[in-house]
Design an enzyme around this catalytic site. Structure first.
Site, PDB file in Angstrom:
ATOM      1  N   GLU A  16       0.838  -1.112  -0.060  1.00 55.74           N
ATOM      2  CA  GLU A  16      -0.061  -0.142  -0.048  1.00 55.74           C
ATOM      3  C   GLU A  16       0.904   1.110   0.143  1.00 55.74           C
ATOM      4  O   GLU A  16       1.358   1.499   0.862  1.00 55.74           O
ATOM      5  CB  GLU A  16      -0.935   0.115   1.416  1.00 55.74           C
ATOM      6  CG  GLU A  16      -1.770   1.307   1.283  1.00 55.74           C
ATOM      7  CD  GLU A  16      -2.537   1.542   2.668  1.00 55.74           C
ATOM      8  OE1 GLU A  16      -2.872   0.599   3.195  1.00 55.74           O
ATOM      9  OE2 GLU A  16      -2.682   2.586   2.987  1.00 55.74           O
ATOM     10  N   ARG A  69       1.609  10.245  -0.128  1.00 55.08           N
ATOM     11  CA  ARG A  69       1.841  11.564   0.733  1.00 55.08           C
ATOM     12  C   ARG A  69       2.980  11.916   0.332  1.00 55.08           C
ATOM     13  O   ARG A  69       3.697  12.883   0.733  1.00 55.08           O
ATOM     14  CB  ARG A  69       2.050  11.040   2.282  1.00 55.08           C
ATOM     15  CG  ARG A  69       1.051   9.949   2.772  1.00 55.08           C
ATOM     16  CD  ARG A  69       1.469   9.803   4.266  1.00 55.08           C
ATOM     17  NE  ARG A  69       0.468   8.874   4.411  1.00 55.08           N
ATOM     18  CZ  ARG A  69       0.414   8.020   5.588  1.00 55.08           C
ATOM     19  NH1 ARG A  69       1.396   8.097   6.182  1.00 55.08           N
ATOM     20  NH2 ARG A  69      -0.591   7.256   5.863  1.00 55.08           N
ATOM     21  N   THR A 123      -3.704   6.297   1.407  1.00 52.61           N
ATOM     22  CA  THR A 123      -3.789   8.025   1.725  1.00 52.61           C
ATOM     23  C   THR A 123      -4.492   8.564   0.464  1.00 52.61           C
ATOM     24  O   THR A 123      -4.137   9.729   0.070  1.00 52.61           O
ATOM     25  CB  THR A 123      -2.466   8.609   1.988  1.00 52.61           C
ATOM     26  OG1 THR A 123      -1.505   7.647   2.850  1.00 52.61           O
ATOM     27  CG2 THR A 123      -2.490  10.010   2.756  1.00 52.61           C
ATOM     28  N   LYS A 171     -11.392  -0.678   6.153  1.00 52.66           N
ATOM     29  CA  LYS A 171     -10.241  -0.413   6.727  1.00 52.66           C
ATOM     30  C   LYS A 171     -10.700  -0.110   8.288  1.00 52.66           C
ATOM     31  O   LYS A 171     -11.647   0.664   8.186  1.00 52.66           O
ATOM     32  CB  LYS A 171      -9.331   0.550   6.398  1.00 52.66           C
ATOM     33  CG  LYS A 171      -8.179   1.211   7.326  1.00 52.66           C
ATOM     34  CD  LYS A 171      -7.268   2.059   6.321  1.00 52.66           C
ATOM     35  CE  LYS A 171      -6.222   2.811   7.068  1.00 52.66           C
ATOM     36  NZ  LYS A 171      -5.053   3.231   6.301  1.00 52.66           N
TER      37      LYS A 171
HETATM   38  C1  3PG Z   1      -0.509   5.019   8.111  1.00 53.14           C
HETATM   39  O1  3PG Z   1      -1.530   5.291   7.216  1.00 53.14           O
HETATM   40  O2  3PG Z   1       0.693   5.575   8.375  1.00 53.14           O
HETATM   41  C2  3PG Z   1      -0.820   3.665   8.634  1.00 53.14           C
HETATM   42  O3  3PG Z   1      -1.759   3.673   9.503  1.00 53.14           O
HETATM   43  C3  3PG Z   1       0.435   3.217   9.143  1.00 53.14           C
HETATM   44  O4  3PG Z   1       0.317   2.941  10.517  1.00 53.14           O
HETATM   45  P1  3PG Z   1       1.520   2.304  11.408  1.00 53.14           P
HETATM   46  O5  3PG Z   1       2.849   3.376  10.964  1.00 53.14           O
HETATM   47  O6  3PG Z   1       1.212   2.706  12.625  1.00 53.14           O
HETATM   48  O7  3PG Z   1       1.684   0.958  10.886  1.00 53.14           O
END
Ligand code: 3PG
Length: 213
Positions: free
Chosen positions: A41, A45, A69, A129
């Protein structure tokens, strides 16, 4: 359930990636595949996200690559055009979710409340999610939400690591978890792909152990 969600279920742990240099995409993708977590994923960003997705989609045939994101329909279109096979949003957004459903793009919207889950249910989704998982009460909250929404599967993300992975993965309403603990940004920037592969292998071994119980 569509084939992407089936793959999510099999892989069990979806690495959440923040990538600054698209040149790291292919070695990273190879580390994920060799480490037994063949999914990415890639969060939208960073400026490199789109090129990283395109590069993985073209050069890593065994990797299931998607975009996270995603905050607008335009971002969604860009990600899909680059080669993203699935879309993840941090919060529930009806417009993005509808766009994905209408265009047969697998989408996993972020939900944190029963209202979010209800909105997704009404649109016909059966997998969402759960974000940010640990901050919103973790598996305890998912179990409570699951009482009325027993037909829903969840992909908790946020605060998951090897320490609490088992708490989630052992529950039947958990399709998979998402997390960045095996693909930390600094490991990617430092090009420590062997270390990433080892961390993926450890996570995959834990997944297999939990599922064999
Ligand atoms: C994110 O969007 O950054 C995710 O939720 C990742 O979360 P984590 O870094 O706590 O695994």
């Amino acid at each position: 359930m569509n084939t992407v969600l089936e793959q999510f279920g099999k892989i069990g742990i979806i690495p959440v990636i923040v990538i600054d240099d698209a040149a790291d995409a292919v070695p990273l993708g190879n580390a994920l595949v060799n480490g037994g977590l063949p999914a990415a994923e890639v969060t939208f960003r960073t400026a490199a996200a789109k090129e990283a997705i395109a590069s993985m989609a073209e050069n890593c045939p065994d990797l299931l690559v998607g975009a996270g994101t995603i905050l607008s329909v335009d971002m969604c279109k860009e990600a899909v055009a680059a080669g993203a096979k699935f879309i993840v949003t941090p919060g529930f957004d009806e417009e993005i979710t509808r766009y994905c459903i209408e265009n047969n793009i697998p989408v996993t919207p972020g939900c944190a409340t029963p209202a979010d889950v209800q909105a997704c249910y009404r649109l016909g989704l059966r997998t969402v999610k759960f974000f940010p998982a640990e901050s919103y009460g973790g598996i305890k909250t998912i179990k409570a939400i699951s009482a009325p929404y027993h037909m829903m599967k969840f992909m908790p993300t946020g605060g998951i690591s090897e320490k609490n992975l088992e708490d989630y993965l052992k529950e039947k309403m958990i399709l998979c978890v998402g997390g960045s603990w095996m693909v930390k940004k600094d490991l990617i920037s430092a090009k420590k792909f062997d270390e990433i592969e080892d961390l993926c292998k450890k996570a995959a071994a834990k997944r297999d152990e939990v599922r064999s119980k």
